[in-house]
Design an enzyme around this catalytic site. Structure first.
Site, short mmCIF file in Angstrom:
data_model
loop_
_atom_site.label_atom_id
_atom_site.label_comp_id
_atom_site.label_asym_id
_atom_site.label_seq_id
_atom_site.Cartn_x
_atom_site.Cartn_y
_atom_site.Cartn_z
CD GLU A 47 -3.30 0.47 2.05
OE1 GLU A 47 -2.93 0.49 3.24
OE2 GLU A 47 -4.49 0.31 1.72
CE LYS A 81 -12.18 2.71 1.18
NZ LYS A 81 -11.55 3.66 2.10
CG HIS A 141 8.85 -29.00 1.90
ND1 HIS A 141 9.33 -30.25 1.61
CD2 HIS A 141 9.52 -28.61 3.01
CE1 HIS A 141 10.24 -30.60 2.50
NE2 HIS A 141 10.37 -29.62 3.37
#
Lengths: 404, 404
Positions: free
Chosen positions: B256, B395, B281
């Site tokens: 961010e 938003k 792994h």
């Protein structure tokens, strides 16, 4: 029940058909075992369910395994965490002292089954933890509290036979990271009461769509990823907390399968797993405004809508009232749609996987879907999707460091 | 107690000094609040500890907050999970129905303090969950079971004042993702019994090294990341399960802060968090053999060595005996060293952070270290490290979708 919508263009049909044929050839060759697990594993399921009946005294199951032996099982346990289960499932998947103590303190040995799970039978972390358990509990009769999952004819299988410990095998041609629909996943999940037949049925259904009926979406998506070279970071943005471990399973599958040398050339696709809406407040800024090097697959669960945001107006906070009366998960899914739309508007490659309900069937479908997608991208990149030569060097250095 | 070793070359001293000065200028300007929290927050700590004394009946704390309001707290809770604590800390950090139900079922309302934590005071997820809680419990006296953390003069602060709810403020010039050493982190951690003074002391110690005494390692490391453009994926590989949430905090901080548009140009550095040895792994294959687009910082904890691998030889598994008698964490650290060496040999940029003990002090140090590093890279990239314009579009779309 599992739908996939795409916000980028597919390549020419001839190309897609050509690659669909190559994936089908790999499937038909029989060399790559995981393709066939949805059918093969059904026989083993009967044996597992029969064995489960003998575990009357067992209250907890501890899976000792790392990488491919645990990531898929963890993913499924979390995906199904809303479901009732018969026994608690714990994991010892790292040689971390604090985690070891924490799990040991959560179980009672006499009521616990430890599953020692290692494909090669010689995984250093798994065997070391196994030794710690033997030394801690000094069991007289191993058969009551231990179970082994390994390839046929490994030293661990020989140990099981010699000590009368029940064991299940993984087919040799099923790679660790592709093994969750084999004994690796089926045994611990069945012992804890999850419906492994529905899981296999879900995988079968994906196989039917994409292999038998030749639906081309996965091939087209794979081709986009394999050829869209400026976007070599592939993000899964899951709008559901229960998909966090699925994201980690995907990261292993993708990274270890698709990061390879081809001759002198280094090839790779970098996987990233995010959780929405949480990570809208974290990683999203980088996707929106940073370098356009990412593709994004949204996953959302549509069929859950029990808890509503009350129709309540708080003085001063009226700007938040526009979501009143929505379900919490409805809000989550609207946020998913809004974010997807914002990324499409920025010209990023977006697709959305919609699952109506997170259960054994859809989990099996999703697992098989991502395994197929990985195989298809691997074929298109011209690499060996199924080996992992790069991790051997660290193991050799470790041995050299400690033996000197 | 926190050491950093580097396996890549630092740039010319004049360049490093030049940038050290610019970071110092930003610090001295006083505009960016987080730099000053180690000193500033000490006064608030006294008030928090005093308030804690009034909570006799409270057994659990639930933090309602998302992104910067929870990621750092989660990180610290997990880093300190070996320490004794006074109250259990839960999180409601997503509008996910299953998670909501799971937390609600774990606590008893009358013995629970809910912290509503939102910098802006209008975070849609946080306010929606707050409403669900109000509707569920219908509390008569809010002051007993609720606490608010927010910026000065937000609608949420006004609400607190009007309803007699205790509140703590975050300084306006401390960004969400840089706020864990403000009330955002200090309040929940102190209420659960963690030593917040030691936490701030650790951060002070990092500040002393890198700001007051002008140690150049962070600036040199930042310069390497800012200029090494072919490797724009920055991996933290933590060899300790308790650092998993720290990794997620880092991902937010890095993504961010450093994913920004500069004019028409898109700038970004992609963070990835891994856990060793587990992810040897998983992701390691991609780092070793894939495209060389990654830098790797290893973090290891050296001072824990209680549980030993017994000196036990299992027939057929003698190839695993070379780690016998090592501590579990010694094995983990040797694996860390071996993997680091393998990556150095491949020519990748590697550094190793060594922490002797994971406690409040070292946690505070590490947090401040990474905040400084982020600021330094931001200055070098010529971007605004402290805003997040890209997340606003989603938003707005959400609002448009729901209001029509």
């Amino acid at each position: 029940m599992v739908k996939n919508r795409f916000f980028f263009n597919f390549a020419d049909e001839n190309i897609i058909n050509e690659y669909a044929k190559r994936v089908n050839d790999e499937y038909k060759s029989g060399e790559i075992g995981y393709y066939h697990l949805p059918n093969l594993a059904k026989a083993m399921s009967a044996e597992i369910l029969e064995y489960e009946k003998s575990l009357d005294e067992i209250k907890s199951v501890v899976l000792v395994g790392i990488g491919g032996s645990s990531l898929g099982v963890k993913a499924l346990k979390q995906m199904l965490s809303d479901k009732p289960h018969k026994r608690e499932l714990f994991f010892l998947d790292n040689v971390d002292e604090s985690s070891f103590k924490s799990v040991i303190n959560s179980v009672n040995f006499s009521q616990t089954l430890f599953i020692i799970s290692s494909k090669s039978g010689t995984t250093i972390e798994t065997i070391s933890i196994f030794k710690c358990l033997l030394s801690l509990y000094k069991p007289k009769d191993l058969s009551k509290n231990f179970l082994i999952i390994t390839d046929p004819a490994t030293p661990l299988e020989a140990y099981a036979k010699e000590n009368g410990v029940k064991f299940f095998n993984i087919p040799k041609n099923v790679g660790g990271r592709f093994s969750v629909l084999s004994a690796i996943g089926l045994v611990p999940l069945a012992l804890c009461g999850y419906d492994i037949l529905a899981l296999l049925e879900g995988a079968s259904s994906a196989k039917k769509h994409y292999i038998d009926e030749n639906k081309k979406e996965i091939i087209a998506k794979a081709y986009h990823y394999a050829t869209h070279r400026s976007a070599d970071i592939n993000v899964i943005f899951s709008y559901c907390d229960r998909l966090a471990s699925f994201n980690e399973w995907y990261v292993q599958l993708w990274a270890e399968s698709l990061g390879k040398k081809r001759g002198y050339k280094r090839i790779g696709r970098t996987p990233i797993g995010l959780i929405g809406s949480r990570d809208q407040h974290s990683f999203l800024q980088l996707i929106m405004d940073g370098v356009k090097d990412k593709t994004i697959t949204f996953i959302k669960i549509t069929g859950q809508n029990e808890i509503k945001i009350p129709n309540l107006s708080i003085k001063g906070l009226q700007s938040c009232d526009f979501v009143n009366s929505l379900g919490l998960n409805e809000l989550l899914n609207h946020q998913c749609d809004a974010t997807a739309m914002a990324l499409v508007q920025e010209g990023l490659s977006v697709d959305v996987i919609e699952i109506s309900q997170l259960d054994e069937f859809s989990a099996g479908y999703l697992i098989y879907y991502y395994e197929l997608l990985t195989s298809a991208v691997g074929i298109m990149l011209g690499i060996n999707t199924y080996d992992q030569p790069g991790v051997e060097i660290g193991k050799r250095i470790l041995k050299t460091m400690l033996l000197k």
